[in-house]
Design a protein around this motif. Structure first.
Motif, PDB file in Angstrom:
ATOM      1  N   GLN A 274     -22.345 -16.019  -7.630  1.00  0.00           N
ATOM      2  CA  GLN A 274     -21.014 -15.620  -7.178  1.00  0.00           C
ATOM      3  C   GLN A 274     -19.918 -16.579  -7.644  1.00  0.00           C
ATOM      4  O   GLN A 274     -18.733 -16.250  -7.580  1.00  0.00           O
ATOM      5  N   SER A 275     -20.291 -17.761  -8.096  1.00  0.00           N
ATOM      6  CA  SER A 275     -19.269 -18.719  -8.548  1.00  0.00           C
ATOM      7  C   SER A 275     -18.628 -18.322  -9.869  1.00  0.00           C
ATOM      8  O   SER A 275     -17.610 -18.876 -10.267  1.00  0.00           O
ATOM      9  N   CYS A 276     -19.200 -17.345 -10.554  1.00  0.00           N
ATOM     10  CA  CYS A 276     -18.645 -16.867 -11.834  1.00  0.00           C
ATOM     11  C   CYS A 276     -17.281 -16.227 -11.598  1.00  0.00           C
ATOM     12  O   CYS A 276     -17.113 -15.410 -10.688  1.00  0.00           O
ATOM     13  N   HIS A 277     -16.289 -16.599 -12.423  1.00  0.00           N
ATOM     14  CA  HIS A 277     -14.973 -15.975 -12.305  1.00  0.00           C
ATOM     15  C   HIS A 277     -14.677 -15.025 -13.454  1.00  0.00           C
ATOM     16  O   HIS A 277     -13.542 -14.564 -13.618  1.00  0.00           O
ATOM     17  N   CYS A 315     -25.664 -19.913 -23.154  1.00  0.00           N
ATOM     18  CA  CYS A 315     -24.770 -19.401 -22.116  1.00  0.00           C
ATOM     19  C   CYS A 315     -24.740 -20.337 -20.908  1.00  0.00           C
ATOM     20  O   CYS A 315     -23.689 -20.546 -20.291  1.00  0.00           O
ATOM     21  N   GLN A 316     -25.884 -20.914 -20.579  1.00  0.00           N
ATOM     22  CA  GLN A 316     -25.945 -21.863 -19.475  1.00  0.00           C
ATOM     23  C   GLN A 316     -25.135 -23.113 -19.775  1.00  0.00           C
ATOM     24  O   GLN A 316     -24.409 -23.637 -18.926  1.00  0.00           O
ATOM     25  N   MET A 320     -18.666 -23.154 -17.419  1.00  0.00           N
ATOM     26  CA  MET A 320     -17.961 -24.228 -16.724  1.00  0.00           C
ATOM     27  C   MET A 320     -18.183 -24.193 -15.218  1.00  0.00           C
ATOM     28  O   MET A 320     -17.883 -25.151 -14.517  1.00  0.00           O
ATOM     29  N   GLN A 321     -18.713 -23.087 -14.733  1.00  0.00           N
ATOM     30  CA  GLN A 321     -18.937 -22.940 -13.297  1.00  0.00           C
ATOM     31  C   GLN A 321     -20.411 -23.132 -12.915  1.00  0.00           C
ATOM     32  O   GLN A 321     -20.756 -23.014 -11.742  1.00  0.00           O
ATOM     33  N   LEU A 355      -7.393 -20.062 -13.480  1.00  0.00           N
ATOM     34  CA  LEU A 355      -6.875 -20.672 -14.698  1.00  0.00           C
ATOM     35  C   LEU A 355      -6.546 -22.140 -14.516  1.00  0.00           C
ATOM     36  O   LEU A 355      -6.834 -22.963 -15.373  1.00  0.00           O
ATOM     37  N   GLY A 356      -5.952 -22.484 -13.367  1.00  0.00           N
ATOM     38  CA  GLY A 356      -5.601 -23.882 -13.148  1.00  0.00           C
ATOM     39  C   GLY A 356      -6.805 -24.786 -13.173  1.00  0.00           C
ATOM     40  O   GLY A 356      -6.808 -25.820 -13.832  1.00  0.00           O
ATOM     41  N   SER A 357      -7.862 -24.398 -12.464  1.00  0.00           N
ATOM     42  CA  SER A 357      -9.060 -25.227 -12.437  1.00  0.00           C
ATOM     43  C   SER A 357      -9.699 -25.313 -13.815  1.00  0.00           C
ATOM     44  O   SER A 357     -10.261 -26.339 -14.200  1.00  0.00           O
ATOM     45  N   MET A 358      -9.607 -24.229 -14.606  1.00  0.00           N
ATOM     46  CA  MET A 358     -10.161 -24.239 -15.954  1.00  0.00           C
ATOM     47  C   MET A 358      -9.411 -25.232 -16.832  1.00  0.00           C
ATOM     48  O   MET A 358     -10.014 -25.980 -17.609  1.00  0.00           O
TER      49      MET A 358
END
Length: 373
Positions: A274-277, A315-316, A320-321, A355-358
């Motif tokens: 679920q952490s995927c954005h 992919c892993q 970033m998440q 976006l900010g966290s990225m």
């Protein structure tokens, strides 16, 4: 002087007649500099690959690196040329023999640079095409500095193949031209693989292969070769040749036996938390196109196709998440039917809030600070 000249000629010959072809643009390091893949360097017995760079003068063309590369960046040139003839040979004789190039020529047997180049994918494909017996012969392995390593690797491959054939209810006998060899599987089953003499085996092959001399098959059906459109690395997807052979072998076995067991090791299955954005970086990086990003009705949807997944793990590494999990257990039915699975479905607006966290994460990776307006 003569010895030096012979060495130079031998080195030049190896450079002009290389048995492996390197395509650096397909390497995982070319797609993502942070890739930790080091498979080819770890297995190369000659030390011909260092930090992703190929040293041609050290390579002797054994092909071990090509059998384990998950991205298809390394290919064996002899396999590309001989595969149609190999399959035609097996269909007509139900047998096949491989010998090391250091051995004297034997009628009916295929001389290849090294038996290490006989990957599980190739041997499984020949078994799926109707081979009842396959000979792996290498008298010269006794004198080869990597002889014992070669036989250990081949024994492990044959043992795994016996497991797969057992699960499919299919049979193929592997003959080693050494003493008695028994391939023991994880379940404790044993397969006798040297119950006939090498002379009789080669005689049987010669009887059936007279009509094959000089015979080459131009078309082996669908799926063996695929032209890759030269585009940018972001859009170019390439399914490794070895992976195509595996898919073809499994489809053949499934069609013959009407079975689709779940077997470990060849294909991958992705799970997303679920952490995927829904940024889609994994889909961009995926070298084979197993992971794709779709946008529908304000949603960003990640779709995964196990039949195209080589389990490279890129992919892993790029996520970033840390949202991606990878398993190596896949049903061959999912492969043969080319099934696709939706693994993530996120609203497009979630990307805006992330976006900010990225940006912060990227600035950290690049070692710089964000410029404030």
């Amino acid at each position: 002087m003569l010895a030096s000249l012979k060495y130079i000629c031998t080195s030049c010959s190896s450079l002009t007649d290389s048995q492996v072809e390197i395509k650096e643009e397909y390497c995982l390091h070319s797609r993502h500099q942070g890739s930790s893949c080091n498979r080819c360097t770890e297995v190369c017995p000659q030390g011909a690959i260092e930090k992703g760079k190929f040293i041609a003068e050290k390579c002797d063309g054994c092909g071990l690196c090509a059998t384990i590369c998950p991205a298809g960046a390394i290919q064996q040139t002899w396999l590309l040329k001989l595969l149609p003839q190999l399959i035609r040979h097996v269909r007509e004789t139900q047998a096949c023999a491989f010998i090391c190039r250091k051995n004297p020529k034997v009628a009916g047997a295929f001389r290849i640079p090294c038996l290490l180049g006989c990957s599980e994918a190739l041997l499984l494909l020949l078994a799926s095409q109707g081979a009842k017996r396959i000979l792996l012969g290498a008298e010269s392995c006794v004198e080869c500095p990597r002889g014992e390593m070669c036989w250990d690797i081949l024994a492990a491959r044959v043992s795994h193949i016996y497991e797969i054939l057992h699960d499919y209810g299919a049979k193929c006998q592997f003959v080693f031209n050494r003493d008695k060899y028994k391939g023991e599987t994880k379940a404790g089953r044993q397969g006798e693989v040297s119950s006939i003499s090498r002379r009789r085996f080669l005689t049987d092959i010669r009887r059936g292969s007279v009509n094959l001399l000089g015979h080459m098959v131009a078309d082996m059906g669908r799926g063996f070769r695929q032209e890759v459109k030269k585009t940018s690395l972001e859009t170019e997807k390439y399914l490794p040749y070895e992976h195509k052979l595996l898919s073809a072998a499994m489809n053949n076995l499934g069609a013959r036996t009407n079975q689709h067991p779940k077997i470990q090791g060849y294909f991958g299955r992705v799970e997303v938390s679920q952490s995927c954005h829904g940024c889609g970086a994994c889909a961009n990086a995926c070298p084979t196109g197993a992971m794709t990003l779709q946008e529908k009705a304000g949603r960003r949807i990640l779709v995964h196709a196990p039949g195209k997944c080589t389990g490279c793990g890129l992919c892993q590494e790029i996520c970033m998440q840390d949202s991606i999990g990878l398993t190596r257990s896949v049903s061959w039915q999912a492969v043969s039917e080319e099934k696709q699975y939706e693994v993530a479905n996120r609203p497009a607006r979630q990307m805006e809030t992330a976006l900010g966290s990225m940006e912060n994460r990227l600035s950290f990776l690049l070692g710089c600070g964000l410029k404030k307006n």
